[in-house]
Design a protein around this motif. Structure first.
Motif, short mmCIF file in Angstrom:
data_model
loop_
_atom_site.label_atom_id
_atom_site.label_comp_id
_atom_site.label_asym_id
_atom_site.label_seq_id
_atom_site.Cartn_x
_atom_site.Cartn_y
_atom_site.Cartn_z
N VAL A 43 -10.63 -12.76 -3.08
CA VAL A 43 -11.14 -12.54 -4.44
C VAL A 43 -11.79 -11.16 -4.54
CG1 VAL A 43 -12.90 -13.30 -6.08
CG2 VAL A 43 -11.39 -14.96 -5.02
N ILE A 44 -12.58 -10.80 -3.54
CA ILE A 44 -13.21 -9.48 -3.54
C ILE A 44 -12.15 -8.39 -3.51
CG2 ILE A 44 -14.63 -7.90 -2.17
CD1 ILE A 44 -16.28 -10.37 -1.36
N GLY A 45 -11.14 -8.58 -2.63
CA GLY A 45 -10.07 -7.59 -2.55
C GLY A 45 -9.29 -7.48 -3.85
N MET A 46 -9.04 -8.63 -4.50
CA MET A 46 -8.28 -8.59 -5.75
C MET A 46 -9.10 -7.95 -6.85
SD MET A 46 -6.23 -12.19 -5.63
CE MET A 46 -5.22 -11.81 -7.03
N ALA A 48 -6.02 -4.06 -0.43
CA ALA A 48 -6.86 -3.36 0.54
C ALA A 48 -8.23 -3.09 -0.04
CB ALA A 48 -6.19 -2.05 0.97
N VAL A 49 -9.22 -3.04 0.84
CA VAL A 49 -10.59 -2.67 0.49
C VAL A 49 -11.02 -1.59 1.48
CG1 VAL A 49 -11.18 -4.92 -0.48
CG2 VAL A 49 -11.60 -4.48 1.93
N GLY A 65 -10.52 4.49 6.63
CA GLY A 65 -9.31 3.71 6.48
C GLY A 65 -9.44 2.67 5.38
N ALA A 66 -8.31 2.02 5.12
CA ALA A 66 -8.25 0.96 4.11
C ALA A 66 -7.91 -0.34 4.82
CB ALA A 66 -7.19 1.28 3.06
N LEU A 67 -8.82 -1.32 4.74
CA LEU A 67 -8.64 -2.62 5.40
C LEU A 67 -7.75 -3.50 4.54
CD1 LEU A 67 -9.48 -4.72 7.59
CD2 LEU A 67 -11.38 -5.31 6.08
N ILE A 68 -6.68 -4.01 5.13
CA ILE A 68 -5.75 -4.89 4.41
C ILE A 68 -6.34 -6.29 4.40
CG2 ILE A 68 -3.45 -5.90 4.39
CD1 ILE A 68 -2.43 -3.38 5.71
N VAL A 69 -6.59 -6.82 3.20
CA VAL A 69 -7.13 -8.18 3.07
C VAL A 69 -6.09 -9.16 2.57
CG1 VAL A 69 -9.52 -7.45 2.76
CG2 VAL A 69 -8.05 -7.69 0.77
N LEU A 104 -5.22 0.72 7.53
CA LEU A 104 -4.32 1.85 7.33
C LEU A 104 -5.10 3.14 7.49
CD1 LEU A 104 -2.54 -0.39 5.76
CD2 LEU A 104 -1.53 1.61 4.74
N LEU A 105 -4.62 4.02 8.36
CA LEU A 105 -5.31 5.29 8.62
C LEU A 105 -4.58 6.48 8.00
CD1 LEU A 105 -6.17 4.57 12.35
CD2 LEU A 105 -7.67 4.36 10.37
N THR A 106 -3.24 6.45 8.02
CA THR A 106 -2.47 7.53 7.39
C THR A 106 -1.34 6.91 6.59
OG1 THR A 106 -0.92 7.81 9.25
CG2 THR A 106 -2.95 9.14 9.28
#
Length: 194
Positions: free
Chosen positions: A65-68, A115-116, A122-126, A145-147
């Protein structure tokens, strides 16, 4: 008339007299108590497991829910950005004019992930949409994700901008840090969003 003497009755499990007998005291209910203790222990382990799994499920739902909500916020920002950066023709836009329908050439790219911002860069995939380009490439929830196509990704907003710049259908290389700490490169083909 004869008087009866009151004598105390022996306690259950004791013999009348000195109360000792060879082999120790007899306890017929001890086996039942052990069985009840075992059943109580197994039931408490079961209840504890159910509570832990429920907590994990609620945590996952909360993270999704937070990610969305962050994803929706980024999409709203992206929707307002093109209107503010579009060159003006000198005439104010009329508020009564209908908005044009998106043309097939106005399609944008998507990875099919939610992602958050990660704790570090980086971007954490939730969340990973199935089916989708990220799922097809092998991205999983918990990856960072870093690049993206050679561009450094420091936040979820950086990832959204990089994906928006990508051309749908073109192969893109992404670098990912797994939850275990290992790094891996994937080839992703962004999809279309109309």
């Amino acid at each position: 008339m004869e008087q009866t003497a009151l004598r105390p009755k022996p306690m259950p499990g004791q013999e009348p007299g000195d109360g000792t007998r060879p082999g120790g005291p007899r306890r017929p209910h001890a086996a039942r108590r052990r069985g009840r203790r075992l059943i109580t222990l197994l039931f408490s382990v079961f209840v504890g497991t159910v509570l832990v799994l429920s907590g994990v499920g609620l945590g996952t739902v909360g993270a999704t829910v937070i990610g969305m909500s962050k994803l929706a916020e980024m999409q709203r920002q992206a929707a307002h950005r093109p209107a503010s950066t579009a060159p003006s023709s000198g005439k104010p836009a009329s508020s009564g004019s209908p908005t044009p329908a998106p043309s097939p050439t106005a399609a944008t790219a998507t990875l099919g992930v939610e992602a958050v911002d990660a704790e570090k860069a980086g971007a954490l995939i939730v969340g990973v949409h199935m089916p989708g380009p990220g799922y097809t490439a092998g991205l999983i929830r918990g990856d960072v994700l870093l690049t993206f196509d050679g561009d450094r990704v420091d936040s979820a907003a950086d990832l959204a901008r990089a994906v928006a710049r990508a051309h749908p259908g073109d192969e893109v290389t992404v670098t990912v840090r797994h939850h275990s700490g290992g790094f891996q490169q994937f080839t992703v083909v962004p999809g279309y969003v109309l």
